[in-house]
Each structure stands twice: as C-alpha cells, then as structure tokens.
Scaffold this active site. Structure first.
Site, PDB file in Angstrom:
ATOM      1  N   TRP A 131       0.949  -1.029   0.086  1.00 30.27           N
ATOM      2  CA  TRP A 131       0.419   0.223  -0.454  1.00 30.27           C
ATOM      3  C   TRP A 131       0.876   1.183  -0.425  1.00 30.27           C
ATOM      4  CZ3 TRP A 131       2.056   2.703   3.749  1.00 30.27           C
ATOM      5  CH2 TRP A 131       2.267   2.173   5.263  1.00 30.27           C
ATOM      6  N   ASN A 132       2.120   1.361   0.781  1.00 30.51           N
ATOM      7  CA  ASN A 132       3.259   2.777   0.473  1.00 30.51           C
ATOM      8  C   ASN A 132       2.924   3.415  -0.730  1.00 30.51           C
ATOM      9  OD1 ASN A 132       4.844   0.481   0.024  1.00 30.51           O
ATOM     10  ND2 ASN A 132       6.078   1.824   1.065  1.00 30.51           N
ATOM     11  N   GLU A 229      11.203  -9.083  -1.952  1.00 36.85           N
ATOM     12  CA  GLU A 229      11.294  -7.610  -0.579  1.00 36.85           C
ATOM     13  C   GLU A 229      10.522  -7.545   0.484  1.00 36.85           C
ATOM     14  OE1 GLU A 229      11.077  -3.097  -1.126  1.00 36.85           O
ATOM     15  OE2 GLU A 229      10.803  -3.716  -3.174  1.00 36.85           O
ATOM     16  N   LEU A 230      11.833  -7.860   1.266  1.00 40.17           N
ATOM     17  CA  LEU A 230      10.509  -7.465   2.366  1.00 40.17           C
ATOM     18  C   LEU A 230      10.895  -6.282   3.238  1.00 40.17           C
ATOM     19  CD1 LEU A 230      10.918 -11.377   3.065  1.00 40.17           C
ATOM     20  CD2 LEU A 230       9.433 -10.220   1.786  1.00 40.17           C
ATOM     21  N   CYS A 263       9.594   1.715   1.468  1.00 35.64           N
ATOM     22  CA  CYS A 263      10.782   0.992   1.529  1.00 35.64           C
ATOM     23  C   CYS A 263      11.849   1.111   2.144  1.00 35.64           C
ATOM     24  CB  CYS A 263      10.550   0.376   0.400  1.00 35.64           C
ATOM     25  SG  CYS A 263       8.623  -0.318   0.214  1.00 35.64           S
TER      26      CYS A 263
END
Length: 459
Positions: A131-132, A229-230, A263
């Site tokens: 969502w970001n 991608e965490l 991120c």
C-alpha cells in the site's frame, strides 16, 4: 462469501471502498483465463507488447483523479502529486532495454551445430503489491512481466485496493487484453492456496518479513520462482568531509517523506563526531518546518500513517527508547494534530542498538541519530541489522565510499543520495530483506527462464 476486503481511510476513518474477496472458484477461473490468454500474448511481436505496455502507462499517468484517491486510501499529501513520474521512468527504461535484455544468447552457428539460449516467459505471474507505493512497486514487475510475454494477476493490499483496478483499466483501455492483466481480490489464505496449487510460474511480493515467510511456506515444494522484497532498516552514514547541509536535507527527507512509509526510507543515522552537533541541529530545524494534517490540503507536508496501528507501533518504539535513556528533540506541541493515525515527526539522540528503535523496522516518521568516531565503528553499526536493502554514505571521497560500500551488507549502496530506485540498477536485498532481482536487465532474467537449444544440422 469468501469475505470482504475493505479500505478504511486514515484521514477520517471513513470507508473508501470494499470488494468481495474472490471465492476459490472465482480465483481459479481468473487463473485459467490468464493461462489461456498468455500463449497468444507471448506470440505477439515484442515491439507490439512494448508499445501496448507503454500506452497503458501513458493512460494511467493521464488519470488526474488518481492523486486525491491515493491520498484518501493511504494518506500521502496531494502536494506531492502521486507516483506517475516514477512509474513512467521505470516502465520507460524497462521498455527501452527489452529487445537487448530478452535477446537470445548466441553460442555458435557453424556447419555442424546451432546453439543458443533464449528467454522464455514463466507463463503466469502473480504480483502482490503493498500500500505504501502501490503504483511504483507494482510497475516494477507488471511492466517487464507483460513485456516479456507473461500474463499477470495483480493483488494489491486492502489499503489500496482501487490502485490495482485503476492500473488494469488503464492498460485495458490501451489495448492489453483483459485476461492477460487482471486485478484480483484475495484474502491471505486465498493467496496462499493459489500459490500452493502451483497456479503461478513466478510470484513477486513486496511487504513484511512475516508476509514473505508466509509466501515461502505456501510455495514450499512447488518450485515456484519467488521475488521477495521485505523489511528494511536502512542506515545513513555522514562522514566528517560530507556536505552537511545536503546530507541533512536529503537524509531527513528520506526518513520523513510519506510519513516514513518508504521501503528504502532512512531509519537510522550515524554521524562522524566533528559534524554531529551541527547535523542534529539542522535535522531538527528541518522537521520543525513540517505541517501535519489533512493530506487533501495542498499546504500539508506530512499526512497520517496508513493505519492507526502503524502509528501506535512507532509511538511504542519511541516511548521505549526514551524510557531507556534516549532524548526526543522535537516538541510535540509543534504538531497539534497528533493523534490516531496522525503522528508527529520525531528525532532522537542518546540511542543505541539495545533499543528496538535502532534495530526493528518502524516504517514511520521517526529516526535515531548516533555519533560515531571511525569508519570501522560506523560499518559495524550499519551491519548490525537483520535487514539489508540500502545504505547511504555521505562523503566527498568516492574511493572511500566504494571501499566502505563493498563491506556494507546491503542490496544497494548510495553515495550522497538515498531513497531512490534507478531502473538501470538491480533492486534487491539481502538477509531478512529478502531475495530476487527487480528492474534492470536482471529484472527480465527474474521474469523469464533460460531455455537452451542444441541443434545438430544434417550432414
């Protein structure tokens, strides 16, 4: 009914949109439609696929109402204009390198043999977008996946469920077949069930470490290719020869922009002792100039976090750090709108790595700043993390930055900048930040598989 997926606005708690989650039958039907359409899509000339994707991006970028809609969904102030500049840059670059990135590797073509390696699409790709930055993160995979000949199912987070529908509508209006690119509404369990059933040739997920582990568990034994991608806890290191003004302006923006929900946002800063006091002073003055409030107001520079529970996590980390001896430098009275999802920015000194604030991802508008005496100390602290996405080094000495960068455990090393994705470079991470490769020529390699041809000619 499989359940409802709801987007609740962080602005005022109102319902923005809700969708019924796909039933297993509906999800299965979407998969089958995509699989059936993919072969014909892959058979189209590459130039045609590129043109259609570029037309879809142009159509998406022309949708002016996307910006206030995004502010209502996740809280980013409208003054920043959405994400379409970056979407066009990334998709445009991936389109420009498609022919060379996907070209066969010719080994030999002589009197006896023709030998080469070609790139084959995986078939069906699932993109699970956060969502970001719902458009920027999705386009990293959607554009090259489609260009490479894959069909794509796009699942967005509940907080931005309208973004996937908007992307698909734009691409369909541009001529991409509806079955080749589909938005899909799934619960976590519904997503896991499809992955476990080998519905996809490739799954790209951007989100939490816990979410990445759930994806890996679902894919266990299926041999499905994954891109993950965490989490991140990206550091900045300001050396004694750095441009202090530029370092402070850039790193604090990297820590606070989008309410810290980036991120590759900066979550911890290490400053060489000779610059420490001046850097902190400058950082505080920058933050004190922010305006917290309604993101639909063009004067607002800091909107709410996407959910109240996200803001509460940051509050808890900050309170724990202060209780352990840290000093909060920004007066909360400067941000009278604080409360609920609205979180005033904060800078802390007196922090150390015993505090969660300096070790665990917070994804909010708060940053701890530590004084360091040597490069070795800074390197040790930067690497003292479970995560490894980016690191930002500030110095006038490129050789020094390269030497340190070679030792930093991270996917990207920046010098004198931060919080930016260059589509010509591979976007990747290490440790708990995950694995895989997005963007660049390596992004195409991730979205395809190699297929070797060894042809013996008749004699």
């Amino acid at each position: 009914m499989a359940g409802m997926i709801r987007c609740i606005s962080p602005i005022d708690g109102s319902l923005v949109a809700e969708r019924a989650a796909f039933t297993p039958a509906e999800a299965g039907a979407a998969v089958e439609r995509a699989r059936a359409a993919q072969a014909a899509w892959a058979a189209r000339p590459l130039s045609e696929r590129v043109a259609l994707v570029e037309a879809g991006v142009a159509r998406l970028a022309a949708m002016e109402d996307a910006v206030p809609e995004l502010a209502r969904m996740m809280g980013r102030p409208v003054r920043y204009g959405g994400e379409m500049g970056g979407v066009k840059e990334r998709a445009g670059y991936m389109a420009s390198i498609a022919e060379s990135a996907l070209a066969p590797v010719d080994i030999a073509d002589d009197a006896k043999f023709r030998r080469y390696i070609r790139r084959e699409p995986h078939g069906l790709v699932l993109v699970i977008a956060p969502w970001n930055y719902p458009y920027l993160t999705a386009i990293n995979t959607v554009a090259p996946a489609l260009i490479a000949g894959n069909a794509v199912l796009l699942k967005h987070a509940a907080q931005t469920i309208l973004a996937g529908e908007r992307m698909a509508r734009a691409f369909h209006e541009a001529g991409v077949p509806a079955d080749v690119f589909q938005p899909i509404h799934l619960t976590h369990q519904g997503t896991a069930d499809l992955i476990a059933a080998r519905a996809f040739g490739f799954v790209n997920f951007t989100g939490s470490v816990a979410g990445g582990r759930a994806i890996e568990r679902a894919a266990a034994g299926t041999f499905t290719a994954l891109g993950l991608e965490l989490g991140g806890k990206d550091p900045g290191y300001v050396m004694e020869d750095a441009d202090l003004e530029a370092a402070a302006e850039t790193l604090i923006d990297g820590a606070m922009f989008n309410s810290g929900q980036c991120c590759c946002g900066i979550e911890r800063i290490y400053v060489a002792a000779p610059l420490f006091d001046r850097f902190v002073e400058k950082a505080v003055s920058i933050v004190e100039g922010y305006s917290l409030g309604d993101p639909l107001n063009p004067e607002t520079t800091l909107g709410p976090m996407a959910q109240v529970r996200f803001a509460d996590l940051v509050r808890a980390q900050t309170a724990a750090a202060v209780a352990a001896g840290a000093k909060a430098l920004v007066d909360p009275a400067r941000f009278p709108g604080e409360g609920g999802a609205y979180l005033g920015p904060q800078i802390l000194t007196g922090v150390d790595h015993s505090m969660d604030l300096m070790r665990e991802e917070n994804f909010g508008p708060v940053v701890g700043i530590m004084k360091v005496e040597t490069d070795e100390e800074a390197l040790r602290l930067m690497n003292d993390s479970a995560y490894g996405l980016t690191a930002s080094l500030w110095t006038r000495d490129i050789d020094r930055a390269e030497r340190l960068g070679a030792q930093v455990e991270t996917g990207t090393v920046f010098m004198n900048r931060c919080d930016y994705l260059d589509p010509a470079l591979c976007w990747t991470g290490c440790k708990d930040t995950g694995r895989g490769a997005a963007l660049s020529v390596l992004g195409y390699h991730a979205l395809t598989r190699p297929k070797s041809f060894h042809m013996k000619k008749p004699q």
